[in-house]
Write an enzyme that holds these catalytic residues in place. Structure first.
Site, PDB file in Angstrom:
ATOM      1  N   PHE A 113       0.857  -1.180   0.000  1.00  0.00           N
ATOM      2  CA  PHE A 113       0.000   0.000   0.000  1.00  0.00           C
ATOM      3  C   PHE A 113       0.899   1.237   0.000  1.00  0.00           C
ATOM      4  CE2 PHE A 113      -4.645   0.817   0.834  1.00  0.00           C
ATOM      5  CZ  PHE A 113      -5.120  -0.294   0.166  1.00  0.00           C
ATOM      6  N   GLN A 229      -8.315  14.565   2.640  1.00  0.00           N
ATOM      7  CA  GLN A 229      -7.577  13.691   1.716  1.00  0.00           C
ATOM      8  C   GLN A 229      -8.284  13.563   0.375  1.00  0.00           C
ATOM      9  OE1 GLN A 229      -6.848   9.182   2.407  1.00  0.00           O
ATOM     10  NE2 GLN A 229      -4.891  10.217   2.584  1.00  0.00           N
ATOM     11  N   HIS A 231      -8.117  11.246  -2.751  1.00  0.00           N
ATOM     12  CA  HIS A 231      -7.562   9.935  -3.134  1.00  0.00           C
ATOM     13  C   HIS A 231      -7.161   9.996  -4.609  1.00  0.00           C
ATOM     14  CE1 HIS A 231      -7.313   5.661  -3.980  1.00  0.00           C
ATOM     15  NE2 HIS A 231      -7.454   5.401  -2.683  1.00  0.00           N
ATOM     16  N   LEU A 241     -14.588   5.069  -5.943  1.00  0.00           N
ATOM     17  CA  LEU A 241     -13.190   4.771  -5.645  1.00  0.00           C
ATOM     18  C   LEU A 241     -12.690   3.548  -6.404  1.00  0.00           C
ATOM     19  CD1 LEU A 241     -10.840   5.531  -3.559  1.00  0.00           C
ATOM     20  CD2 LEU A 241     -11.543   3.442  -2.426  1.00  0.00           C
ATOM     21  N   GLU A 244      -6.707   1.697  -3.766  1.00  0.00           N
ATOM     22  CA  GLU A 244      -5.235   1.750  -3.828  1.00  0.00           C
ATOM     23  C   GLU A 244      -4.655   0.341  -3.968  1.00  0.00           C
ATOM     24  OE1 GLU A 244      -3.549   4.722  -1.254  1.00  0.00           O
ATOM     25  OE2 GLU A 244      -2.049   3.306  -0.536  1.00  0.00           O
ATOM     26  N   ARG A 275      -0.634   9.280  -0.517  1.00  0.00           N
ATOM     27  CA  ARG A 275      -1.747   9.748  -1.351  1.00  0.00           C
ATOM     28  C   ARG A 275      -1.658  11.224  -1.695  1.00  0.00           C
ATOM     29  NH1 ARG A 275      -6.698   6.390   1.519  1.00  0.00           N
ATOM     30  NH2 ARG A 275      -6.122   4.418   0.523  1.00  0.00           N
ATOM     31  N   HIS A 340     -11.936  12.072  -0.345  1.00  0.00           N
ATOM     32  CA  HIS A 340     -12.047  10.709   0.160  1.00  0.00           C
ATOM     33  C   HIS A 340     -12.164  10.613   1.669  1.00  0.00           C
ATOM     34  CE1 HIS A 340     -11.446   6.406   0.242  1.00  0.00           C
ATOM     35  NE2 HIS A 340     -10.311   6.496   0.911  1.00  0.00           N
ATOM     36  N   ARG A 375      -3.381  10.751   5.736  1.00  0.00           N
ATOM     37  CA  ARG A 375      -3.531   9.373   6.220  1.00  0.00           C
ATOM     38  C   ARG A 375      -2.933   8.399   5.229  1.00  0.00           C
ATOM     39  NH1 ARG A 375      -7.213   5.209   5.116  1.00  0.00           N
ATOM     40  NH2 ARG A 375      -8.712   6.470   3.962  1.00  0.00           N
TER      41      ARG A 375
HETATM   42  C1  LIG Z   1     -14.759   3.741  -0.792  1.00  0.00           C
HETATM   43  C2  LIG Z   1     -13.899   3.735   0.439  1.00  0.00           C
HETATM   44  C3  LIG Z   1     -12.947   2.735   0.624  1.00  0.00           C
HETATM   45  C4  LIG Z   1     -12.152   2.730   1.760  1.00  0.00           C
HETATM   46  N1  LIG Z   1     -11.217   1.736   1.925  1.00  0.00           N
HETATM   47  C5  LIG Z   1     -10.452   1.713   3.032  1.00  0.00           C
HETATM   48  C6  LIG Z   1      -9.504   0.675   3.234  1.00  0.00           C
HETATM   49  O1  LIG Z   1      -9.362  -0.241   2.433  1.00  0.00           O
HETATM   50  N2  LIG Z   1      -8.757   0.708   4.361  1.00  0.00           N
HETATM   51  C7  LIG Z   1      -8.877   1.704   5.305  1.00  0.00           C
HETATM   52  O2  LIG Z   1      -8.164   1.680   6.304  1.00  0.00           O
HETATM   53  N3  LIG Z   1      -9.792   2.678   5.144  1.00  0.00           N
HETATM   54  C8  LIG Z   1     -10.583   2.711   4.043  1.00  0.00           C
HETATM   55  N4  LIG Z   1     -11.509   3.708   3.888  1.00  0.00           N
HETATM   56  C9  LIG Z   1     -11.786   4.613   5.019  1.00  0.00           C
HETATM   57  C10 LIG Z   1     -12.622   3.878   6.066  1.00  0.00           C
HETATM   58  O3  LIG Z   1     -13.515   3.003   5.430  1.00  0.00           O
HETATM   59  C11 LIG Z   1     -13.440   4.823   6.950  1.00  0.00           C
HETATM   60  O4  LIG Z   1     -12.650   5.874   7.404  1.00  0.00           O
HETATM   61  C12 LIG Z   1     -13.976   4.050   8.164  1.00  0.00           C
HETATM   62  O5  LIG Z   1     -14.636   2.877   7.747  1.00  0.00           O
HETATM   63  C13 LIG Z   1     -14.906   4.908   9.006  1.00  0.00           C
HETATM   64  O6  LIG Z   1     -15.476   4.076   9.996  1.00  0.00           O
HETATM   65  P1  LIG Z   1     -16.314   4.694  11.192  1.00  0.00           P
HETATM   66  O7  LIG Z   1     -16.696   3.569  12.058  1.00  0.00           O
HETATM   67  O8  LIG Z   1     -15.567   5.830  11.789  1.00  0.00           O
HETATM   68  O9  LIG Z   1     -17.590   5.330  10.500  1.00  0.00           O
HETATM   69  P2  LIG Z   1     -18.717   4.703   9.529  1.00  0.00           P
HETATM   70  O10 LIG Z   1     -18.431   3.336   9.089  1.00  0.00           O
HETATM   71  O11 LIG Z   1     -18.944   5.753   8.492  1.00  0.00           O
HETATM   72  O12 LIG Z   1     -19.962   4.617  10.471  1.00  0.00           O
HETATM   73  C14 LIG Z   1     -20.643   5.757  10.923  1.00  0.00           C
HETATM   74  C15 LIG Z   1     -21.849   5.307  11.700  1.00  0.00           C
HETATM   75  O13 LIG Z   1     -22.462   6.439  12.308  1.00  0.00           O
HETATM   76  C16 LIG Z   1     -23.850   6.397  12.089  1.00  0.00           C
HETATM   77  N5  LIG Z   1     -24.354   7.773  12.130  1.00  0.00           N
HETATM   78  C17 LIG Z   1     -23.858   8.864  11.512  1.00  0.00           C
HETATM   79  N6  LIG Z   1     -24.589   9.950  11.829  1.00  0.00           N
HETATM   80  C18 LIG Z   1     -25.560   9.529  12.671  1.00  0.00           C
HETATM   81  C19 LIG Z   1     -26.643  10.162  13.336  1.00  0.00           C
HETATM   82  N7  LIG Z   1     -26.912  11.474  13.200  1.00  0.00           N
HETATM   83  N8  LIG Z   1     -27.448   9.408  14.121  1.00  0.00           N
HETATM   84  C20 LIG Z   1     -27.237   8.074  14.258  1.00  0.00           C
HETATM   85  N9  LIG Z   1     -26.234   7.431  13.651  1.00  0.00           N
HETATM   86  C21 LIG Z   1     -25.410   8.146  12.873  1.00  0.00           C
HETATM   87  C22 LIG Z   1     -24.011   5.712  10.741  1.00  0.00           C
HETATM   88  O14 LIG Z   1     -25.292   5.156  10.596  1.00  0.00           O
HETATM   89  C23 LIG Z   1     -22.931   4.639  10.866  1.00  0.00           C
HETATM   90  O15 LIG Z   1     -23.426   3.537  11.580  1.00  0.00           O
HETATM   91  C24 LIG Z   1     -12.301   3.740   2.735  1.00  0.00           C
HETATM   92  C25 LIG Z   1     -13.237   4.751   2.556  1.00  0.00           C
HETATM   93  C26 LIG Z   1     -14.022   4.761   1.402  1.00  0.00           C
HETATM   94  C27 LIG Z   1     -14.975   5.891   1.209  1.00  0.00           C
END
Ligand SMILES: Cc1cc2nc3c(=O)[nH]c(=O)nc-3n(C[C@H](O)[C@H](O)[C@H](O)COP(=O)(O)OP(=O)(O)OC[C@H]3O[C@@H](n4cnc5c(N)ncnc54)[C@H](O)[C@@H]3O)c2cc1C
Length: 561
Positions: A113, A229, A231, A241, A244, A275, A340, A375
Site C-alpha cells: 500500500f 484527503q 484519493h 473509488l 489503492e 496519497r 475521500h 492518512r
Molecule cells: C470507498 C472507500 C474505501 C475505503 N477503503 C479503506 C480501506 O481499504 N482501508 C482503510 O483503512 N480505510 C478505508 N476507507 C476509510 C474507512 O472506510 C473509513 O474511514 C472508516 O470505515 C470509518 O469508519 P467509522 O466507524 O468511523 O464510520 P462509519 O463506518 O462511516 O460509520 C458511521 C456510523 O455512524 C452512524 N451515524 C452517523 N450519523 C448519525 C446520526 N446522526 N445518528 C445516528 N447514527 C449516525 C451511521 O449510521 C454509521 O453507523 C475507505 C473509505 C471509502 C470511502
C-alpha cells in the site's frame, strides 16, 4: 427513557468495536445508527488494514511510515499506540472469524500500500471493510443481553447536564418519527466522516459530518480540519473509488502522452508514494495539459495478471464495468483525484476522551491525531478498531463510578420544536439538495488538492451565505414514516458547520503540509506551523486555536518518496 452505562452513536467499525469492548468490560450498552449497522460506510472499505505482523516487519517501521505519511503533524504517542497494538487486533479479528487472505503457504498474506516501506496490508479481496463489519455484527448479536441495538435511529442533539457532562442524546426513530431521550453515563461518538460536504466524493450519502457538528455545537474543539484527503484514483463523474489495492497489486499511472509520470515526482516509491503526493502529481499533470480532455489520467491495471485481478480486485472489476463501461482487465481506466477522507475531527486523547467530560469519539469522526496531514491507506480501519476498542474500555470504566443521569423532559420538547420548525417552513425557497450541491461543488473547487487565499476567501463567503439560506430551505415530506427530507435538512446544517471549520482552518495554515497545499505558501514551514490548528464554536462562529504536536522519537525531516 432508555438509560445505559455507555451510549454509542454510530455502528460502523469504530462503533461496533467500542460496543464489544464496553460489553466485555461489563457495561450495559446502547448502540444507535441511522442506517442498519452493516450498511455503515465502513462496509465500503476495500483495500485492507495495516499491521506489522510479519516477523521481518516491526511496529516501529509502521509507526515511522505513518509519521512520515502525516508530514510530521501526527501525534507520535498516539501513532505508537496504534502501531504497537495493530498485530494483536488483526489476530483478534482473525479469531473472531474474518477470513483474511492467506498465502499459498497458509500464512496471512499481505499486499503493498502507499507510503509503506513493507507490504503490511491484510485484506479480504477488495471487500475488507464488509468482511470485518459483518463479523463484528455477529459478535455484537452474541452480546444481545447487554447490548441494545437501535437500528435506523437518527441522533439530533447531544445532551449535557448542568455541570457540562455529556449525558446522552436525543434521537428520532426513522421508522415512526418518534423522538426519544437516551440517558447514559458515557457517550461515544462513532458517527463517521463528512465527505458529503464535497461533490463528488468517494463517501456514501450518510457521511454528513453529524457527530463532528454535534460535538462542535456543545463546545468540543475540532482539530486538523484543514486536512482533507484527495484519493488519487476516483472516477471523474461520480467519485467512485478505485482502491489503492490496484496500485498495490502493480497498476501504473500514465498521462495522455503515455508517460509514467510518477517517475518525476516520487522516483523511489512511484505509484506507491503517499496519497497526497500522488494526487498532487496527477493534478499537476492535468493542470499543465498532459491529462486527457475529460480532466483525467489513466490507471493501467492490465499489467496485473487477469486471474489475480479477478480474484483480488473483483469489486473494482464490477465498478469499472458498471460505472465507466471499462473492462479494467483489458484496458486502462480514466481516473482523477477525488475527495475521500477527513483527517480532522473531534479532538480526543488516545482513550477517545474529548475535553467534554463523558463524551468520547472514535473513528473518522475523531482526531486523535494519528493521521496528521495525510492518512496512509489502510490505516483508517486500524484507527477505527484500536481507538474504538480503547474508547469502549475507558467509557465502561468511567461509567462504573457514577450514577445514571436523568435528563429533563423539556429536552424532548425542545428537540420536537426544532423538527416542527423544519416541517413548517414555507415552500418556495431553495431546496435542501440545491444548497447541498452548491456547497459540495464549492468545496471541491476551492478546498481541494491545490488551495490559495483568494479561493479560500471565496469558499468561506459562499459557505456563510449558504448557512444563512439553509434554515429557510423548504421540504416536501411532512410525514412521520421514513421522512428522509427532514433528516436531509438537519444533515445540511451539520455539513455547513463542518465546511466552515475546514475552510477557516485552511485559511489559517499559511504553509503547505500533507494534504494542504497552498500555492501562495508552497513550502512546509516547521518553525511557524508545526502545530495543530483547533476550531471551537464561539457564539455563532468558529474560533481558532492551536495544540502542540507530540514528537517522541522521529524529528521532522524533508519528506521524499
Ligand atoms: C470507498 C472507500 C474505501 C475505503 N477503503 C479503506 C480501506 O481499504 N482501508 C482503510 O483503512 N480505510 C478505508 N476507507 C476509510 C474507512 O472506510 C473509513 O474511514 C472508516 O470505515 C470509518 O469508519 P467509522 O466507524 O468511523 O464510520 P462509519 O463506518 O462511516 O460509520 C458511521 C456510523 O455512524 C452512524 N451515524 C452517523 N450519523 C448519525 C446520526 N446522526 N445518528 C445516528 N447514527 C449516525 C451511521 O449510521 C454509521 O453507523 C475507505 C473509505 C471509502 C470511502
Amino acid at each position: 427513557m432508555p438509560a445505559h452505562d455507555v451510549l454509542i452513536i454510530g455502528a460502523g467499525l469504530a462503533g461496533q468495536r467500542a460496543a464489544l469492548a464496553a460489553a466485555d468490560a461489563g457495561a450495559s450498552v446502547a448502540i444507535l445508527s441511522k442506517v442498519h449497522p452493516v450498511r455503515s460506510h465502513s462496509v465500503a472499505a476495500a483495500g485492507g488494514i495495516n499491521a506489522a505482523l510479519n516477523p521481518e516487519d516491526s511496529w516501529e517501521s509502521h509507526a515511522f511510515d505513518t509519521v512520515k505519511g502525516s508530514d510530521y503533524l501526527g501525534d507520535q504517542d498516539a501513532i505508537e499506540i496504534m502501531c504497537r497494538e495493530a498485530p494483536d487486533e488483526i489476530l483478534w479479528l482473525e479469531h473472531a472469524g474474518v477470513t483474511f487472505h492467506r498465502s499459498p503457504t497458509g500464512h496471512l498474506g499481505t499486499r503493498a500500500f502507499g507510503g509503506a516501506s513493507q507490504a503490511r496490508t491484510y485484506y479480504v479481496a477488495d471487500i475488507t471493510g464488509q468482511a470485518i463489519l459483518h463479523v463484528l455484527y455477529e459478535q455484537l448479536m452474541k452480546h444481545h443481553e447487554t447490548v441494545d441495538r437501535y437500528e435506523e435511529w437518527f441522533t439530533t442533539t447531544l445532551l449535557q447536564d448542568d455541570a457540562g457532562n455529556c449525558v446522552g442524546c436525543v434521537a428520532r426513530d426513522i421508522r415512526t418519527g418518534a423522538l426519544e431521550v437516551f440517558n447514559a453515563k458515557s457517550v461515544i461518538l462513532a458517527s463517521g466522516g463528512a465527505g458529503q460536504a464535497f461533490k463528488p466524493t468517494t463517501n456514501a450519502l450518510i457521511c454528513t459530518g453529524d457527530g463532528i457538528a454535534q460535538a462542535y455545537r456543545i463546545g468540543a474543539p475540532l482539530m486538523d480540519m484543514e486536512m482533507i484527503q484527495y484519493h488519487p484514483t476516483t472516477l471523474a463523474e461520480n467519485g467512485f473509488l478505485i482502491t489503492e489495492g490496484a496500485r498495490g497489486e502493480g497498476a501504473h499511472l500514465y498521462n495522455a502522452l503515455g508517460e509514467r509520470f510518477m517517475e518525476k515526482y516520487a522516483p523511489n516509491k512511484l505509484e506507491l508514494a503517499s496519497r497526497d503526493v500522488v494526487s498532487r502529481a496527477e493534478q499537476t499533470e492535468i493542470n499543465e495539459g498532459r491529462g486527457f480532455p475529460d480532466g483525467t489520467i489513466a490507471l493501467d491495471i492490465t499489467r496485473v495478471p487477469r486471474k489475480r485481478t479477478l480474484e483480488a480486485l473483483r469489486e473494482i472489476v464490477n465498478i469499472g464495468k458498471d460505472f465507466a463501461g471499462v473492462d479494467i482487465t483489458r484496458e486502462p481506466i480514466h481516473i482523477k483525484p477525488g475527495m475521500h477522507y477527513i483527517m480532522g475531527g473531534v479532538k480526543t486523547d488516545f482513550d477517545g476522551q474529548t475535553p467534554i467530560a463523558g463524551l468520547y469519539a472514535a473513528g473518522e469522526v475523531a482526531c486523535v491525531s494519528v493521521h496528521g496531514g495525510n492518512r496512509l491507506g489502510a490505516n483508517s480501519l486500524l484507527d477505527t478498531l484500536i481507538f474504538g476498542r480503547r474508547s469502549g474500555e475507558h467509557a465502561a470504566q468511567r461509567a462504573r463510578g457514577i450514577a445514571t443521569p436523568r435528563s429533563p423532559v423539556s429536552v424532548l420538547h425542545d428537540a420536537q420544536g426544532e423538527i416542527d420548525e423544519i416541517l413548517n417552513r414555507p415552500t418556495g425557497g431553495r431546496r435542501v439538495s440545491e444548497i447541498k450541491n452548491e456547497l459540495g461543488e464549492t468545496m471541491n473547487r476551492y478546498v481541494a488538492v491545490y488551495r490559495d487565499a483568494e479561493g479560500l476567501a471565496t469558499a468561506l463567503e459562499i459557505v456563510q451565505r449558504l448557512k444563512q439560506e439553509a434554515p429557510n430551505a423548504a421540504i416536501d415530506d411532512k410525514g412521520t414514516v421514513f421522512n428522509q427530507d427532514v433528516l436531509a435538512a438537519i444533515e445540511l446544517g451539520y455539513m455547513l458547520d463542518v465546511a466552515e471549520a475546514i475552510v477557516v482552518a485552511a485559511q489559517e495554515r499559511r504553509e503547505s503540509r500533507g494534504a494542504q497545499f497552498r500555492t501562495d505558501f508552497p513550502e512546509r514551514n516547521d518553525e511557524d506551523w508545526l502545530h495543530h490548528i483547533t476550531v471551537s464554536l464561539n457564539g455563532d462562529g468558529p474560533a481558532l486555536g492551536t495544540a502542540p504536536v507530540t514528537i517522541t522519537q522521529w524529528q521532522p525531516q524533508a519528506r521524499t518518496y
